[in-house]
Design a protein around this motif. Sequence first.
Motif, PDB file in Angstrom:
ATOM      1  N   THR A  27       7.222  12.892   8.002  1.00 42.65           N
ATOM      2  CA  THR A  27       6.745  12.775   9.382  1.00 42.65           C
ATOM      3  C   THR A  27       5.429  13.500   9.627  1.00 42.65           C
ATOM      4  O   THR A  27       4.507  12.909  10.200  1.00 42.65           O
ATOM      5  CB  THR A  27       7.833  13.260  10.355  1.00 42.65           C
ATOM      6  OG1 THR A  27       9.026  12.535  10.095  1.00 42.65           O
ATOM      7  CG2 THR A  27       7.403  13.064  11.785  1.00 42.65           C
ATOM      8  N   PRO A  28       5.244  14.761   9.204  1.00 42.69           N
ATOM      9  CA  PRO A  28       3.939  15.399   9.430  1.00 42.69           C
ATOM     10  C   PRO A  28       2.798  14.700   8.694  1.00 42.69           C
ATOM     11  O   PRO A  28       1.678  14.613   9.202  1.00 42.69           O
ATOM     12  CB  PRO A  28       4.125  16.819   8.895  1.00 42.69           C
ATOM     13  CG  PRO A  28       5.587  17.050   8.862  1.00 42.69           C
ATOM     14  CD  PRO A  28       6.215  15.709   8.658  1.00 42.69           C
ATOM     15  N   MET A  29       3.080  14.167   7.508  1.00 40.97           N
ATOM     16  CA  MET A  29       2.034  13.464   6.769  1.00 40.97           C
ATOM     17  C   MET A  29       1.626  12.185   7.503  1.00 40.97           C
ATOM     18  O   MET A  29       0.443  11.854   7.588  1.00 40.97           O
ATOM     19  CB  MET A  29       2.527  13.126   5.364  1.00 40.97           C
ATOM     20  CG  MET A  29       1.459  12.477   4.500  1.00 40.97           C
ATOM     21  SD  MET A  29       1.975  12.160   2.827  1.00 40.97           S
ATOM     22  CE  MET A  29       3.218  10.909   3.065  1.00 40.97           C
ATOM     23  N   VAL A  30       2.572  11.465   8.055  1.00 41.93           N
ATOM     24  CA  VAL A  30       2.266  10.248   8.810  1.00 41.93           C
ATOM     25  C   VAL A  30       1.467  10.599  10.066  1.00 41.93           C
ATOM     26  O   VAL A  30       0.513   9.900  10.416  1.00 41.93           O
ATOM     27  CB  VAL A  30       3.570   9.493   9.174  1.00 41.93           C
ATOM     28  CG1 VAL A  30       3.294   8.368  10.147  1.00 41.93           C
ATOM     29  CG2 VAL A  30       4.233   8.958   7.915  1.00 41.93           C
ATOM     30  N   ASP A  31       1.813  11.683  10.732  1.00 39.01           N
ATOM     31  CA  ASP A  31       1.066  12.115  11.915  1.00 39.01           C
ATOM     32  C   ASP A  31      -0.391  12.413  11.573  1.00 39.01           C
ATOM     33  O   ASP A  31      -1.313  11.996  12.277  1.00 39.01           O
ATOM     34  CB  ASP A  31       1.712  13.351  12.542  1.00 39.01           C
ATOM     35  CG  ASP A  31       3.055  13.042  13.192  1.00 39.01           C
ATOM     36  OD1 ASP A  31       3.317  11.844  13.432  1.00 39.01           O
ATOM     37  OD2 ASP A  31       3.810  13.991  13.459  1.00 39.01           O
ATOM     38  N   VAL A  32      -0.619  13.117  10.489  1.00 37.42           N
ATOM     39  CA  VAL A  32      -1.983  13.441  10.074  1.00 37.42           C
ATOM     40  C   VAL A  32      -2.745  12.175   9.727  1.00 37.42           C
ATOM     41  O   VAL A  32      -3.914  12.018  10.106  1.00 37.42           O
ATOM     42  CB  VAL A  32      -1.964  14.424   8.881  1.00 37.42           C
ATOM     43  CG1 VAL A  32      -3.337  14.560   8.256  1.00 37.42           C
ATOM     44  CG2 VAL A  32      -1.447  15.783   9.317  1.00 37.42           C
ATOM     45  N   MET A  33      -2.118  11.246   9.036  1.00 36.38           N
ATOM     46  CA  MET A  33      -2.800  10.002   8.667  1.00 36.38           C
ATOM     47  C   MET A  33      -3.155   9.162   9.892  1.00 36.38           C
ATOM     48  O   MET A  33      -4.226   8.553   9.934  1.00 36.38           O
ATOM     49  CB  MET A  33      -1.924   9.187   7.705  1.00 36.38           C
ATOM     50  CG  MET A  33      -1.672   9.895   6.392  1.00 36.38           C
ATOM     51  SD  MET A  33      -3.181  10.446   5.629  1.00 36.38           S
ATOM     52  CE  MET A  33      -3.493   9.105   4.567  1.00 36.38           C
ATOM     53  N   LEU A  34      -2.296   9.130  10.885  1.00 32.65           N
ATOM     54  CA  LEU A  34      -2.607   8.381  12.103  1.00 32.65           C
ATOM     55  C   LEU A  34      -3.773   9.009  12.859  1.00 32.65           C
ATOM     56  O   LEU A  34      -4.637   8.302  13.384  1.00 32.65           O
ATOM     57  CB  LEU A  34      -1.370   8.287  13.000  1.00 32.65           C
ATOM     58  CG  LEU A  34      -0.284   7.326  12.521  1.00 32.65           C
ATOM     59  CD1 LEU A  34       0.937   7.429  13.413  1.00 32.65           C
ATOM     60  CD2 LEU A  34      -0.794   5.911  12.491  1.00 32.65           C
ATOM     61  N   VAL A  35      -3.816  10.332  12.907  1.00 31.68           N
ATOM     62  CA  VAL A  35      -4.940  10.999  13.566  1.00 31.68           C
ATOM     63  C   VAL A  35      -6.234  10.713  12.820  1.00 31.68           C
ATOM     64  O   VAL A  35      -7.269  10.417  13.433  1.00 31.68           O
ATOM     65  CB  VAL A  35      -4.678  12.519  13.672  1.00 31.68           C
ATOM     66  CG1 VAL A  35      -5.924  13.261  14.078  1.00 31.68           C
ATOM     67  CG2 VAL A  35      -3.551  12.794  14.651  1.00 31.68           C
ATOM     68  N   LEU A  36      -6.205  10.765  11.487  1.00 34.61           N
ATOM     69  CA  LEU A  36      -7.407  10.453  10.711  1.00 34.61           C
ATOM     70  C   LEU A  36      -7.837   9.001  10.906  1.00 34.61           C
ATOM     71  O   LEU A  36      -9.033   8.714  11.004  1.00 34.61           O
ATOM     72  CB  LEU A  36      -7.159  10.726   9.225  1.00 34.61           C
ATOM     73  CG  LEU A  36      -7.114  12.188   8.829  1.00 34.61           C
ATOM     74  CD1 LEU A  36      -6.712  12.321   7.364  1.00 34.61           C
ATOM     75  CD2 LEU A  36      -8.438  12.856   9.075  1.00 34.61           C
ATOM     76  N   LEU A  37      -6.892   8.093  10.980  1.00 35.04           N
ATOM     77  CA  LEU A  37      -7.216   6.688  11.226  1.00 35.04           C
ATOM     78  C   LEU A  37      -7.928   6.511  12.558  1.00 35.04           C
ATOM     79  O   LEU A  37      -8.949   5.819  12.649  1.00 35.04           O
ATOM     80  CB  LEU A  37      -5.939   5.842  11.185  1.00 35.04           C
ATOM     81  CG  LEU A  37      -6.111   4.364  11.514  1.00 35.04           C
ATOM     82  CD1 LEU A  37      -6.896   3.671  10.417  1.00 35.04           C
ATOM     83  CD2 LEU A  37      -4.767   3.707  11.713  1.00 35.04           C
TER      84      LEU A  37
END
Length: 154
Positions: A27-37
């Motif tokens: 979950t934290p990794m997906v959150d970071v990737m969405l913010v970077l996107l």
Amino acid sequence: MAFSVSGGRGGGRSKYKRAPMSEINVTPMVDVMLVLLIVFMVAAPLLTVGVPVDLPKTQAAALSGDNEPLTVTINASGQVFLQETPVEPDEIVARLQAIAQNGYEQRIFIRADSGIDYGRVMDVMSRISSAGYSKVGLVTDSATGSKPAKGKAK
């Protein structure tokens, strides 16, 4: 709750001892990737301009275009760029003819600094015309907004 304090490894046992966690929390990794996107989606259109120039202001409306045109830029010092690559004025014709493998129907936009001599702009336009291109447009800033307007010239 029971709590024990011991000084060694084999000391008192707690009945609440946990086993080491062997799963990755995604979950934290997906959150970071969405913010970077989102950051890259917002920043990408801002990086397309290329060579910075002070475009003249006009009242012309923006033209719609289907594909990305070639851009020739003349900066304040009179240096000429094809897309973002600096070129000598004598090389413009040869480079444009090398690009035009499928014909001369591609549109070319000229972005010139507002402080540039009109003769310099016309010299570059005549070189583009002598390379065989007939769809040449001048790029300006609209006087009312910040969106560039493109006026057509021949």
